[in-house]
Motif scaffolding. Structure first.
Motif, PDB file in Angstrom:
ATOM      1  N   GLU A 101       0.824  -1.201   0.000  1.00 44.98           N
ATOM      2  CA  GLU A 101       0.000   0.000   0.000  1.00 44.98           C
ATOM      3  C   GLU A 101       0.859   1.253   0.000  1.00 44.98           C
ATOM      4  OE1 GLU A 101      -3.914  -0.368   2.502  1.00 44.98           O
ATOM      5  OE2 GLU A 101      -2.348  -1.552   3.499  1.00 44.98           O
ATOM      6  N   GLN A 102       1.907   1.243   0.830  1.00 50.58           N
ATOM      7  CA  GLN A 102       2.767   2.411   0.915  1.00 50.58           C
ATOM      8  C   GLN A 102       3.504   2.642  -0.388  1.00 50.58           C
ATOM      9  OE1 GLN A 102       3.017   4.630   3.742  1.00 50.58           O
ATOM     10  NE2 GLN A 102       3.693   5.730   1.910  1.00 50.58           N
ATOM     11  N   ALA A 103       3.954   1.551  -1.030  1.00 47.69           N
ATOM     12  CA  ALA A 103       4.658   1.691  -2.308  1.00 47.69           C
ATOM     13  C   ALA A 103       3.745   2.295  -3.365  1.00 47.69           C
ATOM     14  CB  ALA A 103       5.179   0.334  -2.766  1.00 47.69           C
ATOM     15  N   LEU A 104       2.493   1.851  -3.386  1.00 43.59           N
ATOM     16  CA  LEU A 104       1.551   2.390  -4.363  1.00 43.59           C
ATOM     17  C   LEU A 104       1.179   3.834  -4.035  1.00 43.59           C
ATOM     18  CD1 LEU A 104      -0.748  -0.709  -4.958  1.00 43.59           C
ATOM     19  CD2 LEU A 104       0.926   0.278  -6.527  1.00 43.59           C
ATOM     20  N   SER A 105       1.104   4.159  -2.747  1.00 43.87           N
ATOM     21  CA  SER A 105       0.854   5.546  -2.357  1.00 43.87           C
ATOM     22  C   SER A 105       1.985   6.449  -2.837  1.00 43.87           C
ATOM     23  CB  SER A 105       0.706   5.662  -0.838  1.00 43.87           C
ATOM     24  OG  SER A 105      -0.470   5.010  -0.395  1.00 43.87           O
ATOM     25  N   ASP A 106       3.203   5.943  -2.720  1.00 46.52           N
ATOM     26  CA  ASP A 106       4.351   6.706  -3.209  1.00 46.52           C
ATOM     27  C   ASP A 106       4.261   6.907  -4.722  1.00 46.52           C
ATOM     28  OD1 ASP A 106       5.295   6.803  -0.661  1.00 46.52           O
ATOM     29  OD2 ASP A 106       7.037   5.512  -0.986  1.00 46.52           O
ATOM     30  N   GLU A 107       3.791   5.878  -5.438  1.00 45.10           N
ATOM     31  CA  GLU A 107       3.668   6.002  -6.889  1.00 45.10           C
ATOM     32  C   GLU A 107       2.603   7.025  -7.278  1.00 45.10           C
ATOM     33  OE1 GLU A 107       5.741   4.325  -9.496  1.00 45.10           O
ATOM     34  OE2 GLU A 107       6.639   4.754  -7.549  1.00 45.10           O
ATOM     35  N   ILE A 108       1.528   7.067  -6.504  1.00 47.90           N
ATOM     36  CA  ILE A 108       0.506   8.091  -6.754  1.00 47.90           C
ATOM     37  C   ILE A 108       1.110   9.477  -6.569  1.00 47.90           C
ATOM     38  CG2 ILE A 108      -1.662   9.064  -5.892  1.00 47.90           C
ATOM     39  CD1 ILE A 108      -2.486   6.161  -5.195  1.00 47.90           C
ATOM     40  N   ALA A 109       1.931   9.621  -5.525  1.00 46.03           N
ATOM     41  CA  ALA A 109       2.609  10.901  -5.287  1.00 46.03           C
ATOM     42  C   ALA A 109       3.578  11.218  -6.435  1.00 46.03           C
ATOM     43  CB  ALA A 109       3.357  10.864  -3.960  1.00 46.03           C
ATOM     44  N   ASN A 110       4.259  10.194  -6.948  1.00 44.87           N
ATOM     45  CA  ASN A 110       5.174  10.407  -8.072  1.00 44.87           C
ATOM     46  C   ASN A 110       4.425  10.877  -9.312  1.00 44.87           C
ATOM     47  OD1 ASN A 110       7.548   9.771  -6.753  1.00 44.87           O
ATOM     48  ND2 ASN A 110       7.520   7.621  -7.342  1.00 44.87           N
ATOM     49  N   LEU A 111       3.258  10.284  -9.557  1.00 43.90           N
ATOM     50  CA  LEU A 111       2.459  10.710 -10.706  1.00 43.90           C
ATOM     51  C   LEU A 111       1.959  12.139 -10.529  1.00 43.90           C
ATOM     52  CD1 LEU A 111       0.407   7.459 -11.433  1.00 43.90           C
ATOM     53  CD2 LEU A 111       2.185   8.471 -12.874  1.00 43.90           C
TER      54      LEU A 111
END
Length: 287
Positions: A101-111
């Protein structure tokens, strides 16, 4: 949503025109994000392999009175991350956030960071024009970046008459680059992501020495590839898991393809229609 210390430090450099030495200092701060605000000017100079006056000039170039002021800002940046709002749902604080979940949250932030950067469409528009005008168009991607280069080349070939994916190494790669230049290439597209292959940086230098304009998709405006490029398209990479996540760089591939199509809309439409007729005649896809 919180962002990592690395991303917050990168935000300090957005829009800054840094010299190669200053880029090296910035890269060290990003690489040591967890303790960047606690490095002395001497520590930072040693890690970056530069002089202490260079560290001071770097701080003033960013708009600070000196390195101590920059270090104070870095401490606020890091502490703001450590003590910032939780990424967990307030209605269910007992539920832990998994690493996925945290990794995907980081990816959302990257986008989101990529979206914010693309408010200035100038670099992307310039890149699309350069790449569409280059006949042939050499495309470089080594190691981790190879898949992105391959994906770009596959789709670009539908709208560009001569896309050349450079997948060789050593002297064979140099041969291919020379052949592209001799055939009329004026630009090269490169994908250079962590961990940055030494040979990829060498190829960027060789391409510019040969007179090519280099467009590079890389993870940061202060990556080693940025200093060797004419147009830099930063797309952050997720690094929370064992292997990096390339969600934002893959999105950049599609944006760059669109910029190429926008640079020559009539030619793009003609080529796409020709491809569809050919694919239908050969029954390439299921009905």
């Amino acid at each position: 949503m919180t962002t990592s210390p690395r991303q917050r430090i990168l935000d300090l450099f957005d829009g800054q025109r840094l010299t190669p030495v200053q880029r090296r200092i910035a890269r060290i701060l990003v690489e040591h994000a967890g303790r960047a605000g606690y490095l002395s000017s001497g520590d930072l100079a040693n890690l970056a392999g530069v002089s202490q006056p260079s560290v001071t000039r770097f701080a003033t170039a960013l708009g600070f009175e000196g390195y101590p002021a920059l270090r104070d800002e870095l401490r606020v940046t890091i502490d703001g991350y450590r003590h910032g709002p939780s990424t967990m749902d307030d209605t269910d604080e007992s539920t832990p956030v998994s690493q996925f979940e945290q990794a995907l949250s980081d990816e959302i932030a990257n986008l989101q960071r990529l979206s914010d950067a693309l408010r200035d469409t100038g670099p992307l528009t310039e890149a699309g024009q350069l790449l569409m005008e280059s006949r042939p168009l050499p495309v470089l991607g080594m190691r981790a970046a190879g898949a992105l280069a391959g994906a770009f080349a596959y789709f670009a070939a539908k709208v560009h008459p001569d896309v050349r994916l450079l997948h060789e190494q050593g002297s064979l790669l140099a041969d291919r680059l020379e052949q592209a230049c001799a055939a009329g290439a004026v630009a090269m597209l490169a994908f250079v992501l962590p961990r940055y292959p030494r040979e990829a940086i060498d190829v960027l230098r060789e391409a510019r020495a040969a007179g090519l304009r280099v467009v590079t998709v890389t993870d940061s405006p202060v990556s080693p590839a940025a200093a060797e490029s004419d147009v830099v398209l930063p797309a952050p990479v997720g690094s929370r898991l064992v292997f990096d996540m390339h969600t934002a760089p893959m999105a950049m591939v599609t944006m760059l393809l669109q910029a190429m199509c926008d640079a020559a809309p009539a030619e793009t439409q003609e080529r796409l229609e020709a491809f569809e007729r050919s694919a239908a005649n050969r029954q390439v896809f299921l009905p």
